[in-house]
Design a protein around this motif. Structure first.
Motif, PDB file in Angstrom:
ATOM      1  N   ARG A  28      46.940  -6.653 -62.991  1.00 26.25           N
ATOM      2  CA  ARG A  28      47.976  -5.556 -62.319  1.00 26.25           C
ATOM      3  C   ARG A  28      47.595  -3.848 -62.700  1.00 26.25           C
ATOM      4  NH1 ARG A  28      49.079  -7.386 -58.154  1.00 26.25           N
ATOM      5  NH2 ARG A  28      50.748  -6.000 -57.786  1.00 26.25           N
ATOM      6  N   ALA A  29      46.277  -3.674 -63.136  1.00 28.56           N
ATOM      7  CA  ALA A  29      45.793  -2.315 -63.490  1.00 28.56           C
ATOM      8  C   ALA A  29      45.651  -1.572 -62.239  1.00 28.56           C
ATOM      9  CB  ALA A  29      44.740  -2.326 -64.410  1.00 28.56           C
ATOM     10  N   GLN A  30      45.926  -0.195 -62.405  1.00 26.36           N
ATOM     11  CA  GLN A  30      45.698   0.652 -60.891  1.00 26.36           C
ATOM     12  C   GLN A  30      44.231   0.814 -60.735  1.00 26.36           C
ATOM     13  OE1 GLN A  30      48.420   1.473 -59.586  1.00 26.36           O
ATOM     14  NE2 GLN A  30      47.324   2.601 -58.000  1.00 26.36           N
ATOM     15  N   ARG A  31      43.848   0.516 -59.304  1.00 29.43           N
ATOM     16  CA  ARG A  31      42.466   1.057 -59.046  1.00 29.43           C
ATOM     17  C   ARG A  31      42.015   2.424 -59.224  1.00 29.43           C
ATOM     18  NH1 ARG A  31      40.457  -0.050 -52.855  1.00 29.43           N
ATOM     19  NH2 ARG A  31      38.520   1.008 -53.101  1.00 29.43           N
ATOM     20  N   PRO A  32      40.910   2.551 -59.953  1.00 27.29           N
ATOM     21  CA  PRO A  32      40.498   3.867 -60.403  1.00 27.29           C
ATOM     22  C   PRO A  32      40.125   4.660 -58.949  1.00 27.29           C
ATOM     23  CG  PRO A  32      39.521   2.399 -61.540  1.00 27.29           C
ATOM     24  CD  PRO A  32      40.071   1.752 -60.742  1.00 27.29           C
ATOM     25  N   SER A  33      40.177   6.112 -59.108  1.00 30.26           N
ATOM     26  CA  SER A  33      39.929   6.673 -57.779  1.00 30.26           C
ATOM     27  C   SER A  33      38.316   6.725 -57.474  1.00 30.26           C
ATOM     28  CB  SER A  33      40.269   8.409 -57.883  1.00 30.26           C
ATOM     29  OG  SER A  33      39.731   8.941 -59.272  1.00 30.26           O
ATOM     30  N   GLY A  34      37.615   6.749 -58.508  1.00 31.82           N
ATOM     31  CA  GLY A  34      36.095   6.666 -58.154  1.00 31.82           C
ATOM     32  C   GLY A  34      35.716   5.241 -58.487  1.00 31.82           C
ATOM     33  N   THR A  35      36.351   4.251 -57.687  1.00 23.55           N
ATOM     34  CA  THR A  35      35.843   2.744 -57.870  1.00 23.55           C
ATOM     35  C   THR A  35      34.492   2.639 -57.065  1.00 23.55           C
ATOM     36  OG1 THR A  35      38.291   2.355 -57.712  1.00 23.55           O
ATOM     37  CG2 THR A  35      36.626   0.437 -57.561  1.00 23.55           C
ATOM     38  N   ILE A  36      33.608   1.612 -58.008  1.00 22.26           N
ATOM     39  CA  ILE A  36      32.351   1.334 -57.461  1.00 22.26           C
ATOM     40  C   ILE A  36      32.730  -0.075 -56.847  1.00 22.26           C
ATOM     41  CG2 ILE A  36      30.144   0.606 -58.064  1.00 22.26           C
ATOM     42  CD1 ILE A  36      30.258   2.467 -60.371  1.00 22.26           C
ATOM     43  N   ILE A  37      32.384  -0.363 -55.642  1.00 21.14           N
ATOM     44  CA  ILE A  37      32.396  -1.471 -54.843  1.00 21.14           C
ATOM     45  C   ILE A  37      31.161  -2.145 -54.737  1.00 21.14           C
ATOM     46  CG2 ILE A  37      33.268  -2.573 -52.883  1.00 21.14           C
ATOM     47  CD1 ILE A  37      35.295  -0.111 -52.575  1.00 21.14           C
ATOM     48  N   THR A  38      31.265  -3.513 -55.267  1.00 17.82           N
ATOM     49  CA  THR A  38      29.770  -4.261 -54.996  1.00 17.82           C
ATOM     50  C   THR A  38      30.166  -5.414 -54.160  1.00 17.82           C
ATOM     51  OG1 THR A  38      30.544  -5.739 -56.890  1.00 17.82           O
ATOM     52  CG2 THR A  38      29.486  -3.829 -57.347  1.00 17.82           C
ATOM     53  N   GLU A  39      29.084  -5.968 -53.559  1.00 16.27           N
ATOM     54  CA  GLU A  39      29.184  -7.186 -52.606  1.00 16.27           C
ATOM     55  C   GLU A  39      29.176  -8.491 -53.296  1.00 16.27           C
ATOM     56  OE1 GLU A  39      26.356  -8.952 -48.944  1.00 16.27           O
ATOM     57  OE2 GLU A  39      25.961  -6.871 -50.162  1.00 16.27           O
ATOM     58  N   ASP A  40      30.180  -9.315 -52.916  1.00 18.58           N
ATOM     59  CA  ASP A  40      30.111 -10.700 -53.677  1.00 18.58           C
ATOM     60  C   ASP A  40      28.813 -11.746 -52.941  1.00 18.58           C
ATOM     61  OD1 ASP A  40      30.628 -13.221 -54.699  1.00 18.58           O
ATOM     62  OD2 ASP A  40      32.636 -13.107 -53.877  1.00 18.58           O
ATOM     63  N   PRO A  41      28.004 -12.061 -53.588  1.00 21.97           N
ATOM     64  CA  PRO A  41      27.016 -12.913 -52.933  1.00 21.97           C
ATOM     65  C   PRO A  41      27.398 -14.228 -52.398  1.00 21.97           C
ATOM     66  CG  PRO A  41      26.595 -13.053 -55.309  1.00 21.97           C
ATOM     67  CD  PRO A  41      27.922 -12.044 -54.962  1.00 21.97           C
ATOM     68  N   PHE A  42      28.496 -14.771 -52.918  1.00 25.77           N
ATOM     69  CA  PHE A  42      28.924 -16.105 -52.693  1.00 25.77           C
ATOM     70  C   PHE A  42      29.715 -16.370 -51.187  1.00 25.77           C
ATOM     71  CE2 PHE A  42      28.045 -15.793 -57.259  1.00 25.77           C
ATOM     72  CZ  PHE A  42      27.027 -16.486 -57.145  1.00 25.77           C
ATOM     73  N   LYS A  43      30.261 -15.051 -50.644  1.00 26.72           N
ATOM     74  CA  LYS A  43      31.263 -15.103 -49.679  1.00 26.72           C
ATOM     75  C   LYS A  43      30.481 -14.685 -48.448  1.00 26.72           C
ATOM     76  CE  LYS A  43      34.516 -16.343 -52.265  1.00 26.72           C
ATOM     77  NZ  LYS A  43      35.302 -17.267 -52.191  1.00 26.72           N
ATOM     78  N   SER A  44      29.308 -14.900 -48.183  1.00 23.98           N
ATOM     79  CA  SER A  44      28.669 -14.743 -46.974  1.00 23.98           C
ATOM     80  C   SER A  44      28.587 -15.401 -45.784  1.00 23.98           C
ATOM     81  CB  SER A  44      27.202 -14.041 -47.214  1.00 23.98           C
ATOM     82  OG  SER A  44      26.466 -15.201 -47.778  1.00 23.98           O
ATOM     83  N   GLY A  45      29.253 -16.638 -46.027  1.00 22.23           N
ATOM     84  CA  GLY A  45      29.069 -17.614 -45.079  1.00 22.23           C
ATOM     85  C   GLY A  45      28.394 -19.061 -45.460  1.00 22.23           C
ATOM     86  N   SER A  46      28.862 -20.115 -44.802  1.00 19.25           N
ATOM     87  CA  SER A  46      28.470 -21.297 -45.251  1.00 19.25           C
ATOM     88  C   SER A  46      27.069 -21.327 -45.181  1.00 19.25           C
ATOM     89  CB  SER A  46      29.249 -22.368 -44.512  1.00 19.25           C
ATOM     90  OG  SER A  46      29.092 -22.094 -43.119  1.00 19.25           O
ATOM     91  N   SER A  47      26.415 -21.047 -44.383  1.00 22.61           N
ATOM     92  CA  SER A  47      25.004 -21.236 -44.165  1.00 22.61           C
ATOM     93  C   SER A  47      24.095 -20.400 -45.292  1.00 22.61           C
ATOM     94  CB  SER A  47      24.376 -20.631 -42.994  1.00 22.61           C
ATOM     95  OG  SER A  47      24.608 -19.136 -42.927  1.00 22.61           O
ATOM     96  N   ASP A  48      24.578 -19.495 -46.035  1.00 23.22           N
ATOM     97  CA  ASP A  48      23.964 -18.766 -46.940  1.00 23.22           C
ATOM     98  C   ASP A  48      24.250 -19.305 -48.510  1.00 23.22           C
ATOM     99  OD1 ASP A  48      23.164 -17.100 -45.156  1.00 23.22           O
ATOM    100  OD2 ASP A  48      24.860 -15.733 -45.487  1.00 23.22           O
ATOM    101  N   VAL A  49      24.931 -20.477 -48.393  1.00 21.54           N
ATOM    102  CA  VAL A  49      25.405 -20.985 -49.981  1.00 21.54           C
ATOM    103  C   VAL A  49      24.162 -21.681 -50.514  1.00 21.54           C
ATOM    104  CG1 VAL A  49      26.644 -22.803 -51.089  1.00 21.54           C
ATOM    105  CG2 VAL A  49      27.673 -21.460 -49.255  1.00 21.54           C
TER     106      VAL A  49
END
Length: 708
Positions: A28-49
């Motif tokens: 429950r920590a506050q999201r920083p203003s300069g947040t770095i957002i990355t991509e989750d490799p395991f949520k791109s679809g069932s065919s990519d698993v």
């Protein structure tokens, strides 16, 4: 690229959150203003698993999203094996945290600074040292971290790190010290943990629980035995140099270690007066504490509330300062009673203990269905006739110290309850005196033992016998109690009916009162005590409950006669004892013994050989109405003639020349218990040695005349 594949990493627990989350889902920590957002490799679809993740293979050919912040740098995502090897162990809970976490994920403890060669898992005895690698993001955070020494101040009560602009602690509301720099210098490196603005809500919740203080002075065993709310008593905060702070902390620690259970109860009672908590005062009174006790300098320093507590203040002073009128009336009554009291049980503590052991030895349990406890000895306490041989000034001192003048006045003058008949009080020499009794919640049991043996039920011997008798004979007493309560409600026109479950609940409450030392007792307990004594108990009491302002609140229902109806008449004595009841308080009513010489009344001495003194106790009130007989069955209930016939069966009754129905209480000094007689003699010796000032001056003048 779908939105579900883009996340931002929490800088505290390293949890990967969805971009729509403004707070970390895990901590429950506050999201920083300069947040770095990355991509989750395991949520791109069932065919990519199952296939390898390519940072460039995002939807639309775009690269990982980076928030526009010139000072932010992309996080370096290491492999799982390297991250797992570089985990650091929390020094508080030994939880293995990720290298990027600057606080423990479990207990939120600050990460300790280690040397580059120290292993983060060196706490385990069998683990191999692993080279410590510094996360580049951590380097960046440490490099840009503000100087917390100048930005925060540490609360002296709960050690919370507050922002410099805060005027009081956000956790415990303690005022900020004037000299912040001195307190910052006095703080050790271990205690100066950083609590961020995002963690305030969690700390407020944790401080309301049992772990409200992160660090507190050690508590001794004798303090831990006192089960009460001591969190209201705050420790004083110190301001000064480092050496002065250390000396002040040691002084407070020494004061706290010297505190006993009674001292904590007294401080809690002082705080109770300020906050309007009457239970804290009752707890202090029940422990035998002195109501006139004054606050010392150390106690005022420990309480740390100069606006409320001053040196030399008592509970009465605090009640006056904070206008606690209800508490003030109780405290003033208590102080006036404890001002100068000296009863026989106080003068001879050794004999008193022997009498208590004698009472415990004389208690036996009846065999059979009605397994009630009973006393084998018949003892009646009376004031010695030798008091009248003392000088008038000494007699007045004796009565001031042994009698309760307030109770005597309320039962005699405010409402004619005792000594209303001149025939009984004067001609028949049957005046009743109200003995002083402590107000610790056990006044009924104390008054019963005072009327018989002249002592208090300090060791709860009589209370234990009461509790055991009620439980072992619950069916017998329950039937009488239920019939009596049903008849009472119908006779007063209440016309209510209870289910059996409700009767059982009320009866369980009566049983619980008997097992709690200090709990107020009811009419049923008097009925059981009459069976334990094997003799009737007559209660002369006020008819109405009144507040301290004199307002009538309701009926008392205590006045009347309590007979041991469940025993056989041949197993009981017909000589009763008398008790007085005023506003929530019982007192023993005793007479003064007759010396057997002269004409001291019609009941002075019926048997000169045994020196038997007879006291005539009225069975009617001042309006000549018969006193109620409590807990009669449906067959025993009837008109006054039937009740009078029942009283004559259980008591030695007679009618005086003035037409007053009385019961005869027989007592004998020679046949009294020798320990009680010895205790009274030692108590009287204190007054026999007192010579009044007037007689002393007269004697000196006579000696001067003889010399001339």
């Amino acid at each position: 690229m779908s939105e579900r594949g883009i996340k931002w990493a929490c800088e505290y627990c390293t949890y990967e959150n969805w971009p729509s989350a403004i707070k970390c889902t895990m901590c429950r920590a506050q999201r920083p203003s300069g947040t770095i957002i990355t991509e989750d490799p395991f949520k791109s679809g069932s065919s990519d698993v199952g296939r390898d993740w390519d940072p460039s293979s995002t939807e639309g050919g775009s690269s990982p999203l980076i928030c526009p912040d010139s000072s932010a740098r992309p996080r370096v995502k290491s492999s799982y094996s390297v991250e797992n090897a570089n985990k650091w162990s929390c020094h508080m809970c030994t939880y293995l945290n990720w290298p990027r976490a600057i606080r423990c994920t479990q207990c939120l403890s600050q990460r300790r600074t280690r040397s580059p060669t120290e292993s983060p898992q060196s706490s385990g005895s069998g683990s191999r040292p692993v080279a410590f690698s510094v996360d580049p993001c951590e380097e960046y955070n440490d490099r840009n971290k503000p100087n917390t020494r100048t930005q925060h101040w540490t609360c002296s009560i709960c050690t919370y790190e507050n922002w410099a602009k805060a005027k009081k602690c956000v956790v415990c509301d303690h005022p900020r010290p004037n000299n912040i720099e001195a307190i910052a210098l006095a703080e050790t490196e271990e205690a100066s943990s950083i609590i961020n603005e995002q963690d305030r809500a969690r700390w407020r919740g944790s401080c309301s629980s049992s772990h409200s203080q992160r660090r507190s002075p050690p508590t001794t065993k004798r303090d831990s035995d006192v089960k009460m709310d001591f969190q209201r008593i705050e420790l004083a905060g110190a301001v000064g140099s480092k050496e002065e702070l250390e000396v002040d902390f040691k002084k407070l620690k020494q004061i706290k270690n010297r505190m006993k259970k009674t001292d904590w109860l007294f401080l809690n009672a002082c705080v109770g007066v300020v906050e309007g908590d009457l239970a804290a005062i009752e707890a202090y009174k029940s422990s035998g504490g002195d109501i006139a006790r004054q606050l010392s300098a150390d106690e005022v320093r420990l309480l740390n509330r100069p606006s409320a507590f001053d040196v030399g203040y008592t509970l009465v002073h605090l009640a006056i300062r904070f206008q606690r009128q209800d508490m003030l009336a109780i405290l003033l009554t208590e102080v006036s009673q404890q001002a100068a009291k000296c009863i026989p049980a106080m003068v001879c503590p050794e004999l008193t203990e022997q009498i208590r052991r004698e009472i415990a030895a004389s208690l036996h349990q009846r065999k059979g269905d009605f397994a009630c406890y009973f006393l084998t000895d018949l003892v009646t306490f009376t004031l010695p006739a030798d008091i009248e041989d003392l000088p008038p000034t000494v007699q007045e001192k004796v009565f001031d110290e042994v009698l309760d003048r307030d109770v005597q006045k309320e039962l005699e003058e405010e409402s004619p309850i005792i000594n209303w008949s001149l025939e009984l009080a004067t001609r028949l020499d049957s005046r009743l005196y109200a003995l002083w009794n402590r107000t610790a919640g056990d006044c009924l049991l104390d008054s019963v033992l005072q009327a018989t043996w002249g002592i208090y039920d300090k060791d709860s011997v009589l209370r234990k016998a009461l509790h055991d008798s009620l439980h072992d004979c619950s069916h017998w007493f329950y039937t009488r109690w239920k019939d009596w309560e049903s008849w009472y409600s119908q006779s007063f026109g209440l016309h209510f009916s209870l289910r059996e479950e409700q009767w059982q609940e009320d009866w369980a409450f009566i049983l619980s009162l008997a097992s709690q030392p200090g709990a107020s007792l009811e009419q049923t307990h008097i009925f059981v005590l009459a069976h334990i004594l094997r003799r009737p108990i007559i209660v002369y009491g006020v008819k109405y409950y009144k507040s301290f302002r004199g307002e009538t609140l309701g009926y008392t229902r205590f006045q009347g006669v309590y007979l041991p109806l469940l025993w056989e008449q041949s197993f009981c004595w017909k000589s009763p004892i008398a008790l007085g009841y005023t506003r929530g308080h019982f007192s023993a009513l005793v007479a003064m013994e007759n010396d057997g010489y002269g004409t001291r009344g019609a009941g002075a001495n019926l048997n000169t050989d045994d020196d038997v003194t007879i006291t005539f106790l009225p069975l009617v009130d001042s309006e000549r109405k018969l006193l109620h007989v409590h807990f009669l069955s449906a067959q025993e209930l009837g008109n006054e003639e039937q009740q009078e016939r029942l009283l004559r069966e259980w008591l030695d009754c007679c009618v005086t020349e003035g037409g007053v129905l009385v019961a005869m209480q027989k007592s004998s000094r020679r046949r009294s218990h020798p320990l009680v007689t010895h205790m009274v003699e030692k108590w009287l010796d204190r007054y026999r040695q007192i010579r009044p000032c007037t007689s002393l001056s007269d004697g000196e003048e006579d000696e001067d005349d003889e010399d001339e």
